[in-house]
Design a protein around this motif. Structure first.
Motif, mmCIF file in Angstrom:
data_model
loop_
_atom_site.group_PDB
_atom_site.id
_atom_site.type_symbol
_atom_site.label_atom_id
_atom_site.label_comp_id
_atom_site.label_asym_id
_atom_site.label_seq_id
_atom_site.Cartn_x
_atom_site.Cartn_y
_atom_site.Cartn_z
ATOM 1 N N THR A 155 -35.570 -17.823 -12.050
ATOM 2 C CA THR A 155 -35.342 -16.567 -11.346
ATOM 3 C C THR A 155 -35.851 -16.660 -9.917
ATOM 4 O O THR A 155 -35.265 -16.088 -8.989
ATOM 5 C CB THR A 155 -36.028 -15.409 -12.099
ATOM 6 N N GLY A 156 -36.912 -17.419 -9.713
ATOM 7 C CA GLY A 156 -37.459 -17.618 -8.375
ATOM 8 C C GLY A 156 -36.493 -18.315 -7.435
ATOM 9 O O GLY A 156 -36.595 -18.165 -6.215
ATOM 10 N N ALA A 157 -35.555 -19.066 -7.982
ATOM 11 C CA ALA A 157 -34.556 -19.733 -7.140
ATOM 12 C C ALA A 157 -33.727 -18.707 -6.373
ATOM 13 O O ALA A 157 -33.333 -18.940 -5.232
ATOM 14 C CB ALA A 157 -33.653 -20.621 -7.991
ATOM 15 N N HIS A 158 -33.467 -17.560 -7.004
ATOM 16 C CA HIS A 158 -32.726 -16.501 -6.312
ATOM 17 C C HIS A 158 -33.533 -15.974 -5.128
ATOM 18 O O HIS A 158 -32.982 -15.701 -4.063
ATOM 19 C CB HIS A 158 -32.412 -15.347 -7.258
ATOM 20 N N LEU A 159 -34.837 -15.839 -5.340
ATOM 21 C CA LEU A 159 -35.708 -15.378 -4.259
ATOM 22 C C LEU A 159 -35.691 -16.365 -3.099
ATOM 23 O O LEU A 159 -35.601 -15.972 -1.934
ATOM 24 C CB LEU A 159 -37.135 -15.180 -4.774
ATOM 25 N N ALA A 160 -35.750 -17.655 -3.434
ATOM 26 C CA ALA A 160 -35.706 -18.684 -2.383
ATOM 27 C C ALA A 160 -34.402 -18.590 -1.596
ATOM 28 O O ALA A 160 -34.401 -18.691 -0.364
ATOM 29 C CB ALA A 160 -35.856 -20.071 -2.995
ATOM 30 N N ARG A 161 -33.297 -18.354 -2.289
ATOM 31 C CA ARG A 161 -32.000 -18.249 -1.615
ATOM 32 C C ARG A 161 -31.924 -16.979 -0.755
ATOM 33 O O ARG A 161 -31.374 -16.994 0.349
ATOM 34 C CB ARG A 161 -30.871 -18.258 -2.648
ATOM 35 N N ALA A 162 -32.510 -15.877 -1.266
ATOM 36 C CA ALA A 162 -32.492 -14.628 -0.504
ATOM 37 C C ALA A 162 -33.334 -14.733 0.760
ATOM 38 O O ALA A 162 -32.951 -14.217 1.811
ATOM 39 C CB ALA A 162 -33.002 -13.480 -1.372
ATOM 40 N N ILE A 163 -34.458 -15.428 0.663
ATOM 41 C CA ILE A 163 -35.342 -15.584 1.817
ATOM 42 C C ILE A 163 -34.751 -16.547 2.833
ATOM 43 O O ILE A 163 -34.809 -16.321 4.031
ATOM 44 C CB ILE A 163 -36.738 -16.068 1.373
ATOM 45 N N SER A 164 -34.169 -17.630 2.325
ATOM 46 C CA SER A 164 -33.633 -18.646 3.216
ATOM 47 C C SER A 164 -32.203 -19.009 2.807
ATOM 48 O O SER A 164 -32.000 -19.824 1.896
ATOM 49 C CB SER A 164 -34.516 -19.895 3.184
ATOM 50 N N PRO A 165 -31.219 -18.439 3.447
ATOM 51 C CA PRO A 165 -29.826 -18.767 3.127
ATOM 52 C C PRO A 165 -29.476 -20.235 3.393
ATOM 53 O O PRO A 165 -28.413 -20.695 2.991
ATOM 54 C CB PRO A 165 -29.009 -17.846 4.036
ATOM 55 N N ASP A 166 -30.377 -20.952 4.063
ATOM 56 C CA ASP A 166 -30.129 -22.362 4.351
ATOM 57 C C ASP A 166 -30.400 -23.274 3.153
ATOM 58 O O ASP A 166 -30.162 -24.475 3.239
ATOM 59 C CB ASP A 166 -31.000 -22.823 5.527
ATOM 60 N N VAL A 167 -30.907 -22.715 2.053
ATOM 61 C CA VAL A 167 -31.144 -23.516 0.858
ATOM 62 C C VAL A 167 -29.822 -24.151 0.442
ATOM 63 O O VAL A 167 -28.790 -23.475 0.364
ATOM 64 C CB VAL A 167 -31.721 -22.655 -0.288
ATOM 65 N N ILE A 168 -29.858 -25.419 0.203
ATOM 66 C CA ILE A 168 -28.643 -26.159 -0.159
ATOM 67 C C ILE A 168 -28.056 -25.592 -1.450
ATOM 68 O O ILE A 168 -28.779 -25.333 -2.417
ATOM 69 C CB ILE A 168 -28.962 -27.661 -0.305
ATOM 70 N N ARG A 169 -26.752 -25.401 -1.450
ATOM 71 C CA ARG A 169 -26.046 -24.793 -2.581
ATOM 72 C C ARG A 169 -26.347 -25.492 -3.898
ATOM 73 O O ARG A 169 -26.622 -24.849 -4.916
ATOM 74 C CB ARG A 169 -24.542 -24.811 -2.299
ATOM 75 N N LEU A 170 -26.314 -26.808 -3.917
ATOM 76 C CA LEU A 170 -26.574 -27.562 -5.145
ATOM 77 C C LEU A 170 -28.015 -27.361 -5.623
ATOM 78 O O LEU A 170 -28.265 -27.211 -6.817
ATOM 79 C CB LEU A 170 -26.290 -29.053 -4.927
ATOM 80 N N VAL A 171 -28.954 -27.328 -4.700
ATOM 81 C CA VAL A 171 -30.358 -27.107 -5.062
ATOM 82 C C VAL A 171 -30.513 -25.727 -5.705
ATOM 83 O O VAL A 171 -31.177 -25.572 -6.733
ATOM 84 C CB VAL A 171 -31.276 -27.249 -3.829
ATOM 85 N N TYR A 172 -29.887 -24.717 -5.102
ATOM 86 C CA TYR A 172 -29.930 -23.360 -5.645
ATOM 87 C C TYR A 172 -29.338 -23.326 -7.053
ATOM 88 O O TYR A 172 -29.926 -22.746 -7.977
ATOM 89 C CB TYR A 172 -29.186 -22.426 -4.693
ATOM 90 N N ALA A 173 -28.215 -23.945 -7.242
ATOM 91 C CA ALA A 173 -27.551 -23.953 -8.548
ATOM 92 C C ALA A 173 -28.411 -24.653 -9.600
ATOM 93 O O ALA A 173 -28.592 -24.142 -10.709
ATOM 94 C CB ALA A 173 -26.189 -24.629 -8.438
#
Length: 152
Positions: free
Chosen positions: A92-110
């Protein structure tokens, strides 16, 4: 997409096993995980590139599942739900990381949001096996903390 159907098959098998052989914590967790897997499939954005942006629908499903898992962990007379809840909190924290930083690599987020699902399902199966063994060995097993074993 084949890995999604493989995960669904594993989730259905694990949840079915928990519903048949588990105590209340295993049954509730198995049901919650199954409902979350189905819900995730329904709310996930249908775009050519999944996880290209914040997956708000998946985030909502994950937050609801996290709340259910925290409640089960706090009441269950088991240790494995704490591990499963912690792993789900990481996802669930991965969503927070993506919300804070849209630069998070798509594959890493997934990967970060989904990879924890497999060990959580494994913990559910292990918890169910251990519950079944305690039932066979003692004839009873407490489901919830502060429960009188004579009230089986």
């Amino acid at each position: 997409m084949d890995r999604v159907w493989l995960f669904y098959a594993i989730q259905v098998a694990a949840s079915g096993y928990a519903l048949l052989r588990g105590g209340a914590p295993e049954r509730l967790t198995g049901l919650a995980l199954l409902l979350a897997a189905v819900s995730t499939g329904l709310v996930q954005r249908n775009v050519p590139f999944l996880f290209a942006g914040l997956e708000a629908g998946v985030l909502i499903v994950d937050l609801i599942l996290l709340a259910a898992m925290v409640a089960i962990t706090l009441k269950a007379d088991r240790f494995w739900p704490a591990w499963a809840t912690a792993l789900h909190a990481l996802g669930t924290g991965a969503h927070l990381a993506r919300a804070i930083s849209p630069d998070v690599i798509r594959l890493v987020y997934a990967v970060l949001s989904a990879a924890w699902s497999y060990p959580i399902v494994l913990l559910l199966v292990i918890g169910t096996v251990r519950h079944s063994r305690r039932i066979r060995a003692r004839g009873w097993d407490l489901d919830w903390s502060r429960q009188d074993p004579t009230l089986r």
